[in-house]
Structures are given as C-alpha cells and as structure tokens.
Write a protein that holds these residues in place. Structure first.
Motif, PDB file in Angstrom:
ATOM      1  N   CYS A  61       0.846  -1.198   0.000  1.00  0.00           N
ATOM      2  CA  CYS A  61       0.000   0.000   0.000  1.00  0.00           C
ATOM      3  C   CYS A  61       0.883   1.250   0.000  1.00  0.00           C
ATOM      4  O   CYS A  61       1.595   1.519   0.966  1.00  0.00           O
ATOM      5  CB  CYS A  61      -0.900  -0.035   1.231  1.00  0.00           C
ATOM      6  SG  CYS A  61      -1.751   1.500   1.584  1.00  0.00           S
ATOM      7  N   SER A  62       0.836   2.010  -1.080  1.00  0.00           N
ATOM      8  CA  SER A  62       1.677   3.217  -1.167  1.00  0.00           C
ATOM      9  C   SER A  62       1.239   4.273  -0.163  1.00  0.00           C
ATOM     10  O   SER A  62       2.084   4.988   0.394  1.00  0.00           O
ATOM     11  CB  SER A  62       1.674   3.783  -2.584  1.00  0.00           C
ATOM     12  OG  SER A  62       0.366   4.170  -2.960  1.00  0.00           O
ATOM     13  N   ASP A  63      -0.058   4.404   0.110  1.00  0.00           N
ATOM     14  CA  ASP A  63      -0.515   5.360   1.123  1.00  0.00           C
ATOM     15  C   ASP A  63       0.022   4.985   2.504  1.00  0.00           C
ATOM     16  O   ASP A  63       0.367   5.851   3.303  1.00  0.00           O
ATOM     17  CB  ASP A  63      -2.039   5.429   1.164  1.00  0.00           C
ATOM     18  CG  ASP A  63      -2.625   6.105  -0.068  1.00  0.00           C
ATOM     19  OD1 ASP A  63      -1.904   6.882  -0.733  1.00  0.00           O
ATOM     20  OD2 ASP A  63      -3.814   5.858  -0.359  1.00  0.00           O
ATOM     21  N   CYS A  64       0.099   3.694   2.772  1.00  0.00           N
ATOM     22  CA  CYS A  64       0.646   3.217   4.047  1.00  0.00           C
ATOM     23  C   CYS A  64       2.116   3.603   4.177  1.00  0.00           C
ATOM     24  O   CYS A  64       2.559   4.074   5.231  1.00  0.00           O
ATOM     25  CB  CYS A  64       0.503   1.703   4.157  1.00  0.00           C
ATOM     26  SG  CYS A  64      -1.197   1.104   4.151  1.00  0.00           S
ATOM     27  N   GLN A  65       2.864   3.390   3.113  1.00  0.00           N
ATOM     28  CA  GLN A  65       4.291   3.721   3.135  1.00  0.00           C
ATOM     29  C   GLN A  65       4.494   5.224   3.280  1.00  0.00           C
ATOM     30  O   GLN A  65       5.397   5.674   3.995  1.00  0.00           O
ATOM     31  CB  GLN A  65       4.989   3.182   1.881  1.00  0.00           C
ATOM     32  CG  GLN A  65       4.854   1.677   1.687  1.00  0.00           C
ATOM     33  CD  GLN A  65       5.079   0.864   2.941  1.00  0.00           C
ATOM     34  OE1 GLN A  65       6.066   1.048   3.634  1.00  0.00           O
ATOM     35  NE2 GLN A  65       4.147  -0.028   3.244  1.00  0.00           N
ATOM     36  N   ASN A  66       3.663   6.011   2.611  1.00  0.00           N
ATOM     37  CA  ASN A  66       3.742   7.471   2.733  1.00  0.00           C
ATOM     38  C   ASN A  66       3.433   7.920   4.154  1.00  0.00           C
ATOM     39  O   ASN A  66       4.076   8.829   4.684  1.00  0.00           O
ATOM     40  CB  ASN A  66       2.793   8.149   1.749  1.00  0.00           C
ATOM     41  CG  ASN A  66       3.243   8.027   0.317  1.00  0.00           C
ATOM     42  OD1 ASN A  66       4.414   7.793   0.042  1.00  0.00           O
ATOM     43  ND2 ASN A  66       2.306   8.162  -0.603  1.00  0.00           N
ATOM     44  N   LEU A  67       2.439   7.300   4.780  1.00  0.00           N
ATOM     45  CA  LEU A  67       2.098   7.643   6.162  1.00  0.00           C
ATOM     46  C   LEU A  67       3.253   7.333   7.097  1.00  0.00           C
ATOM     47  O   LEU A  67       3.623   8.169   7.927  1.00  0.00           O
ATOM     48  CB  LEU A  67       0.848   6.876   6.601  1.00  0.00           C
ATOM     49  CG  LEU A  67       0.468   7.014   8.080  1.00  0.00           C
ATOM     50  CD1 LEU A  67       0.167   8.465   8.442  1.00  0.00           C
ATOM     51  CD2 LEU A  67      -0.704   6.105   8.402  1.00  0.00           C
ATOM     52  N   LYS A  68       3.855   6.161   6.970  1.00  0.00           N
ATOM     53  CA  LYS A  68       4.986   5.799   7.827  1.00  0.00           C
ATOM     54  C   LYS A  68       6.155   6.761   7.625  1.00  0.00           C
ATOM     55  O   LYS A  68       6.799   7.170   8.594  1.00  0.00           O
ATOM     56  CB  LYS A  68       5.429   4.358   7.566  1.00  0.00           C
ATOM     57  CG  LYS A  68       4.448   3.347   8.105  1.00  0.00           C
ATOM     58  CD  LYS A  68       5.049   1.965   8.218  1.00  0.00           C
ATOM     59  CE  LYS A  68       4.924   1.203   6.941  1.00  0.00           C
ATOM     60  NZ  LYS A  68       5.357  -0.193   7.064  1.00  0.00           N
ATOM     61  N   HIS A  69       6.407   7.130   6.379  1.00  0.00           N
ATOM     62  CA  HIS A  69       7.482   8.079   6.082  1.00  0.00           C
ATOM     63  C   HIS A  69       7.185   9.433   6.737  1.00  0.00           C
ATOM     64  O   HIS A  69       8.057  10.025   7.379  1.00  0.00           O
ATOM     65  CB  HIS A  69       7.642   8.237   4.576  1.00  0.00           C
ATOM     66  CG  HIS A  69       8.655   9.255   4.193  1.00  0.00           C
ATOM     67  ND1 HIS A  69      10.010   9.037   4.318  1.00  0.00           N
ATOM     68  CD2 HIS A  69       8.522  10.514   3.705  1.00  0.00           C
ATOM     69  CE1 HIS A  69      10.657  10.113   3.919  1.00  0.00           C
ATOM     70  NE2 HIS A  69       9.772  11.036   3.554  1.00  0.00           N
ATOM     71  N   TYR A  70       5.961   9.917   6.599  1.00  0.00           N
ATOM     72  CA  TYR A  70       5.576  11.210   7.184  1.00  0.00           C
ATOM     73  C   TYR A  70       5.759  11.197   8.701  1.00  0.00           C
ATOM     74  O   TYR A  70       6.325  12.130   9.271  1.00  0.00           O
ATOM     75  CB  TYR A  70       4.127  11.537   6.825  1.00  0.00           C
ATOM     76  CG  TYR A  70       3.648  12.809   7.467  1.00  0.00           C
ATOM     77  CD1 TYR A  70       3.884  14.038   6.888  1.00  0.00           C
ATOM     78  CD2 TYR A  70       2.973  12.776   8.690  1.00  0.00           C
ATOM     79  CE1 TYR A  70       3.473  15.211   7.487  1.00  0.00           C
ATOM     80  CE2 TYR A  70       2.549  13.931   9.301  1.00  0.00           C
ATOM     81  CZ  TYR A  70       2.801  15.154   8.695  1.00  0.00           C
ATOM     82  OH  TYR A  70       2.392  16.313   9.311  1.00  0.00           O
ATOM     83  N   LEU A  71       5.271  10.159   9.353  1.00  0.00           N
ATOM     84  CA  LEU A  71       5.373  10.078  10.806  1.00  0.00           C
ATOM     85  C   LEU A  71       6.835  10.014  11.248  1.00  0.00           C
ATOM     86  O   LEU A  71       7.212  10.657  12.234  1.00  0.00           O
ATOM     87  CB  LEU A  71       4.606   8.859  11.321  1.00  0.00           C
ATOM     88  CG  LEU A  71       3.087   8.889  11.132  1.00  0.00           C
ATOM     89  CD1 LEU A  71       2.483   7.545  11.503  1.00  0.00           C
ATOM     90  CD2 LEU A  71       2.457  10.017  11.914  1.00  0.00           C
ATOM     91  N   THR A  72       7.644   9.267  10.531  1.00  0.00           N
ATOM     92  CA  THR A  72       9.062   9.135  10.869  1.00  0.00           C
ATOM     93  C   THR A  72       9.795  10.462  10.687  1.00  0.00           C
ATOM     94  O   THR A  72      10.534  10.902  11.574  1.00  0.00           O
ATOM     95  CB  THR A  72       9.713   8.039  10.015  1.00  0.00           C
ATOM     96  OG1 THR A  72       9.017   6.807  10.251  1.00  0.00           O
ATOM     97  CG2 THR A  72      11.182   7.881  10.355  1.00  0.00           C
ATOM     98  N   VAL A  73       9.587  11.106   9.547  1.00  0.00           N
ATOM     99  CA  VAL A  73      10.264  12.379   9.248  1.00  0.00           C
ATOM    100  C   VAL A  73       9.885  13.456  10.266  1.00  0.00           C
ATOM    101  O   VAL A  73      10.705  14.296  10.634  1.00  0.00           O
ATOM    102  CB  VAL A  73       9.930  12.843   7.810  1.00  0.00           C
ATOM    103  CG1 VAL A  73      10.310  14.283   7.574  1.00  0.00           C
ATOM    104  CG2 VAL A  73      10.624  11.945   6.801  1.00  0.00           C
TER     105      VAL A  73
END
Length: 65
Positions: A14-26
C-alpha cells in the motif's frame, strides 16, 4: 491529561501506508505499526476496531497508567 499512543495498520504493498509511515518518521511522531498482511490476527483486530479492512488505518489508544 490523558496520554495516547498512535497505532497504524498497514500493508507493505500500500503506497498510502508507506507514505504515512514516512511522514510520521520524518516528523518524529512515535507510532506502532501493524502489518495486517503478514499477521492475520492484526487484520481481525483492525476489523474489530474500525469495522472494515481499509488501510492505512490510524488508531489512538489511551495509555494505561
């Protein structure tokens, strides 16, 4: 004041899932991630909590004192 933990339910494809994890991490937002694809029990929990299987799902859990 109540303290909450952020939990997210995701799938690796899921690309939205990966984007969410990236956003939270950054943005240094602590979270616990559950991969519903590799753990079917997590998917059952997701359905119990939200009533569906749509990911990413964001859940705030109240931390026990």
């Amino acid at each position: 004041m109540a303290k909450y933990e952020l939990e997210i339910y995701t799938r690796p494809t899921c690309s939205d899932c990966q984007n969410l994890k990236h956003y939270l991490t950054v943005n240094d937002i602590p979270f616990q991630s559950h991969d519903v694809e590799s753990n079917p029990e997590q998917e059952k929990e997701l359905v119990t909590l939200t009533g569906n299987r749509i990911v990413p799902a964001i859940v705030f859990k109240k931390e026990a004192y």
